[in-house]
Design a protein around this motif. Structure first.
Motif, PDB file in Angstrom:
ATOM      1  N   TRP A 165      37.730  42.223  27.599  1.00 33.91           N
ATOM      2  CA  TRP A 165      36.839  41.063  27.677  1.00 33.91           C
ATOM      3  C   TRP A 165      37.520  39.788  27.185  1.00 33.91           C
ATOM      4  N   VAL A 166      38.340  39.897  26.173  1.00 35.40           N
ATOM      5  CA  VAL A 166      39.085  38.727  25.691  1.00 35.40           C
ATOM      6  C   VAL A 166      40.059  38.248  26.777  1.00 35.40           C
ATOM      7  N   THR A 167      40.664  39.192  27.486  1.00 35.13           N
ATOM      8  CA  THR A 167      41.541  38.839  28.609  1.00 35.13           C
ATOM      9  C   THR A 167      40.749  38.121  29.697  1.00 35.13           C
ATOM     10  N   TYR A 168      39.541  38.600  29.958  1.00 38.77           N
ATOM     11  CA  TYR A 168      38.655  37.974  30.954  1.00 38.77           C
ATOM     12  C   TYR A 168      38.323  36.543  30.555  1.00 38.77           C
ATOM     13  N   LEU A 169      37.954  36.344  29.285  1.00 40.41           N
ATOM     14  CA  LEU A 169      37.634  35.009  28.785  1.00 40.41           C
ATOM     15  C   LEU A 169      38.832  34.074  28.908  1.00 40.41           C
ATOM     16  N   ALA A 170      40.008  34.562  28.506  1.00 38.22           N
ATOM     17  CA  ALA A 170      41.210  33.731  28.578  1.00 38.22           C
ATOM     18  C   ALA A 170      41.535  33.370  30.026  1.00 38.22           C
ATOM     19  N   LEU A 171      41.397  34.315  30.932  1.00 38.35           N
ATOM     20  CA  LEU A 171      41.660  34.048  32.356  1.00 38.35           C
ATOM     21  C   LEU A 171      40.725  32.978  32.894  1.00 38.35           C
ATOM     22  N   TYR A 172      39.445  33.085  32.549  1.00 39.30           N
ATOM     23  CA  TYR A 172      38.465  32.123  33.053  1.00 39.30           C
ATOM     24  C   TYR A 172      38.755  30.718  32.514  1.00 39.30           C
ATOM     25  N   LEU A 173      39.071  30.629  31.217  1.00 39.81           N
ATOM     26  CA  LEU A 173      39.367  29.332  30.615  1.00 39.81           C
ATOM     27  C   LEU A 173      40.643  28.730  31.201  1.00 39.81           C
ATOM     28  N   ARG A 174      41.651  29.554  31.396  1.00 42.51           N
ATOM     29  CA  ARG A 174      42.911  29.072  31.956  1.00 42.51           C
ATOM     30  C   ARG A 174      42.722  28.563  33.380  1.00 42.51           C
ATOM     31  N   THR A 175      41.869  29.247  34.142  1.00 44.28           N
ATOM     32  CA  THR A 175      41.616  28.810  35.512  1.00 44.28           C
ATOM     33  C   THR A 175      40.867  27.486  35.528  1.00 44.28           C
ATOM     34  N   LEU A 176      39.854  27.370  34.673  1.00 38.40           N
ATOM     35  CA  LEU A 176      39.122  26.098  34.586  1.00 38.40           C
ATOM     36  C   LEU A 176      40.034  24.957  34.136  1.00 38.40           C
ATOM     37  N   ALA A 177      40.975  25.264  33.258  1.00 37.87           N
ATOM     38  CA  ALA A 177      41.893  24.227  32.775  1.00 37.87           C
ATOM     39  C   ALA A 177      42.800  23.721  33.896  1.00 37.87           C
ATOM     40  N   ARG A 178      43.002  24.517  34.935  1.00 38.57           N
ATOM     41  CA  ARG A 178      43.879  24.137  36.054  1.00 38.57           C
ATOM     42  C   ARG A 178      43.099  23.484  37.193  1.00 38.57           C
ATOM     43  N   ARG A 179      41.811  23.257  36.976  1.00 40.33           N
ATOM     44  CA  ARG A 179      40.968  22.811  38.084  1.00 40.33           C
ATOM     45  C   ARG A 179      41.407  21.454  38.621  1.00 40.33           C
ATOM     46  N   GLN A 180      41.193  21.264  39.924  1.00 40.83           N
ATOM     47  CA  GLN A 180      41.476  19.999  40.582  1.00 40.83           C
ATOM     48  C   GLN A 180      40.206  19.167  40.770  1.00 40.83           C
ATOM     49  N   GLU A 181      39.107  19.685  40.254  1.00 40.72           N
ATOM     50  CA  GLU A 181      37.838  18.952  40.256  1.00 40.72           C
ATOM     51  C   GLU A 181      37.556  18.485  38.831  1.00 40.72           C
ATOM     52  N   PRO A 182      37.239  17.212  38.624  1.00 42.27           N
ATOM     53  CA  PRO A 182      36.942  16.756  37.257  1.00 42.27           C
ATOM     54  C   PRO A 182      35.661  17.353  36.699  1.00 42.27           C
ATOM     55  N   HIS A 183      34.734  17.713  37.600  1.00 45.27           N
ATOM     56  CA  HIS A 183      33.435  18.224  37.170  1.00 45.27           C
ATOM     57  C   HIS A 183      33.449  19.745  37.142  1.00 45.27           C
ATOM     58  N   ILE A 184      32.813  20.334  36.149  1.00 45.66           N
ATOM     59  CA  ILE A 184      32.658  21.796  36.087  1.00 45.66           C
ATOM     60  C   ILE A 184      31.269  22.120  36.632  1.00 45.66           C
ATOM     61  N   TYR A 185      31.232  22.752  37.781  1.00 49.39           N
ATOM     62  CA  TYR A 185      29.959  23.037  38.444  1.00 49.39           C
ATOM     63  C   TYR A 185      29.109  23.985  37.592  1.00 49.39           C
ATOM     64  N   VAL A 186      27.789  23.834  37.682  1.00 46.00           N
ATOM     65  CA  VAL A 186      26.869  24.522  36.780  1.00 46.00           C
ATOM     66  C   VAL A 186      26.999  26.042  36.829  1.00 46.00           C
ATOM     67  N   ALA A 187      27.347  26.607  37.976  1.00 45.99           N
ATOM     68  CA  ALA A 187      27.514  28.058  38.051  1.00 45.99           C
ATOM     69  C   ALA A 187      28.545  28.540  37.039  1.00 45.99           C
ATOM     70  N   ASN A 188      29.592  27.741  36.814  1.00 47.45           N
ATOM     71  CA  ASN A 188      30.616  28.108  35.842  1.00 47.45           C
ATOM     72  C   ASN A 188      30.100  28.031  34.415  1.00 47.45           C
ATOM     73  N   TRP A 189      29.151  27.146  34.163  1.00 47.97           N
ATOM     74  CA  TRP A 189      28.530  27.103  32.835  1.00 47.97           C
ATOM     75  C   TRP A 189      27.851  28.447  32.534  1.00 47.97           C
ATOM     76  N   TYR A 190      27.116  28.943  33.524  1.00 49.80           N
ATOM     77  CA  TYR A 190      26.406  30.209  33.330  1.00 49.80           C
ATOM     78  C   TYR A 190      27.380  31.383  33.205  1.00 49.80           C
TER      79      TYR A 190
END
Length: 549
Positions: free
Chosen positions: A200-225
């Protein structure tokens, strides 16, 4: 699968596989004569199978740099099939244990087939096997599209998916051997819990790393959930799973909490597992796949954010409503009841937001069973959250608690909300991932929808009736002031409802089998799309702003 990994990722995958195999070997040797050793052999088998798979493709040519111009969807594809396989396993066992309540003799003369061991197999296979794999698969898909960024690497997604399913296998096989911590939705023993923390920690790190590489300035609400689901479940699992094993070579452990503190921590975990595993994650699905399939924007983006923060804050305090009329302090019970009633506001905000999004698209709901899955799921979400707030009121809880009314409420949410939104999302994602024009058979999607809806209604109405009758029989007194009905009398009165519940579960299970067949045939035989969608690629740094999805 292995051919998609770089040389370095293949070496890492091989190293991890060997390490898991060695860990399994050590468990098997140290736990000889104990169920811990049996699980060691399962871990060893997983590790060796993974190592063999890696070696089989180790010398394949490295993937081309052009892969970075495409989303990494192979783990999502595998996760969808794993989710459907676990669904069929879990629903089959669910029908079996429902049948055992109507016909107790419908079992084998073996301990593993008893109700007490099969029931957690059902709940774990459905919640964590079916639901968990669907959440992982869809979260990978959604975070890439809404961020216009490829997953941060190619090893971590596979490690999370395979490692998570190893945890599920350890859990269900452990129950059948009699291994359990006796904690609702948290039955696996200490070593399985530790493994899940790593995954699960690996999952969390992967998700955060992917969001950090985003090309969209906005984080869509689905990702918040999805992020709330990943982060809070990690905290819940770690705190509730704190235990002291009797030995590092034995499966048995004892929780560090005791008495009423243990009960409070368990239901803080239990209700928030419902909140952040069975609600927040699936709302992430709803907020992406429903507007995408309907071709309509979310009715109110602001309302979706308000709902997010309302659910995040209110749910954390609601778990104590499971402990009304117990040794838990009265003020803590009242706190849980109050926040449970307040939860109706953010919950109905999301349900209403989903239904209002369909304004202007109701003709699509009429004609498309996939969209109908999601619409009915939103309705059941509204119904089950209202019922949950109602049942949390102390005076109502005095009638409903320990009865089948609670079982009906849980399954209105699990079948009507969680399973239906999952099936709708899977039917949406399958043609997109495999580049198919459509599902293999629209009629089979329709058949699945009606089987699932009929099964849910039969099941839930049977348990609502059964539970209310149970509660009334248990509190009915005769003129002399003694109980009018014995417990056995209530069991006899419940028999027709238990038969109906079994029928409802069987209908739902049949729908899942139809769905799996339809998905399999879609992948195998459906015609390919004429061309890939132009926006189905991550935004590279060289692309102009606004390119992509």
């Amino acid at each position: 699968m292995i051919a998609e990994l770089t040389k370095g990722e293949r070496q890492l995958a091989l190293s991890v596989s060997i390490a898991v195999a060695l860990l399994g070997l050590a468990m098997a040797i140290a736990g000889s004569g104990d169920s811990f050793g049996t699980h060691g052999y399962i871990v060893l088998t997983f590790g060796l199978a993974s190592a063999f798979l890696v070696m089989n493709g180790y010398y394949a040519p490295e993937p081309a740099e052009s892969r970075l111009g495409e989303y990494f969807d192979s783990p999502s594809k595998a996760g969808i099939f794993l989710s459907m396989i676990w669904a069929m396993i879990g629903l089959f066992v669910g029908v079996w244990v429902a049948g055992l309540l109507a016909w107790p003799e419908a079992t084998f003369d073996a301990a593993w087939s008893s109700f007490g061991r099969l029931r957690p197999v059902h709940t774990t296979a459905v919640i964590f096997g079916f639901g968990g794999n669907a959440l992982i698969a869809t979260s990978y898909h959604v975070v890439q599209r809404t961020s216009r960024a490829r997953l941060a690497d190619q090893f971590s997604p596979w490690f999370v998916l395979v490692g998570y399913n190893l945890f599920c296998v350890l859990a269900v096989t452990g129950y059948m051997m009699g291994l359990t911590q006796s904690k609702e939705y948290a039955e696996p023993e200490w070593y399985a819990d530790l493994w899940l923390v790593v995954v699960w920690v690996t999952y969390l790190a992967l998700y955060l790393r992917t969001l950090a590489r985003r090309q969209e300035p906005h984080i869509y609400v689905a990702n918040w959930y999805y992020m709330a689901f990943i982060l809070v479940v990690a905290v819940l699992h770690i705190v509730n799973g704190l235990a002291m094993p009797i030995s590092l070579a034995a499966a048995k452990s004892y929780p560090v909490f005791s008495g009423v503190q243990d009960a409070m921590v368990q239901w803080w975990y239990g209700h928030n597992a419902v909140a952040f595993f069975l609600t927040a994650g699936f709302l992430g699905m709803l907020y992406y796949y429903l507007p995408k399939k309907a071709g309509r924007p979310i009715y109110s983006y602001r309302l979706s954010i308000i709902s997010f923060w309302g659910i995040t804050f209110f749910y954390m305090w609601a778990g104590s409503h499971h402990l009304h009329y117990t040794a838990l302090p009265q003020w803590v019970q009242t706190l849980g009841m109050t926040f449970s009633v307040m939860l109706l506001v953010p919950s109905w905000a999301s349900a209403g937001n989903a239904l209002l999004t369909l304004n202007g698209a109701w003709h699509k709901v009429r004609d498309d069973a996939t969209l109908r899955f999601m619409m009915v799921a939103a309705v059941f979400y509204g119904v089950s959250t209202f019922e949950g707030s109602f049942l949390a009121i102390r005076s109502v809880n005095s009638l409903s608690h320990y009865t089948d009314w609670t079982v009906g409420h849980v399954h209105a949410g699990a079948l009507g909300w969680v399973a239906l939104i999952t099936f709708g999302s899977i039917y949406s994602i399958v043609p997109w991932l495999w580049k198919r024009e459509r599902m293999y058979s629209a009629k089979l999607v329709e058949v699945h929808f009606w089987l699932a809806l009929a099964g849910t209604l039969v099941y839930v109405f049977a348990m609502w009736n059964s539970g209310i009758i149970q509660g009334l029989m248990w509190r009915t007194y005769n003129e002399s002031g003694t109980l009018a009905y014995s417990f056995l009398d209530s069991l006899v009165a419940m028999h027709p409802y238990y038969v109906a519940r079994t029928v409802g579960g069987a209908l739902f299970f049949a729908g899942a089998v139809v769905g799996f067949y339809n998905i399999w045939m879609t992948v195998r035989r459906s015609p390919k799309a004429a061309s890939d969608p132009a926006d189905d690629a991550p935004a590279l740094e060289t692309q102009p702003a606004g390119a992509g999805e």
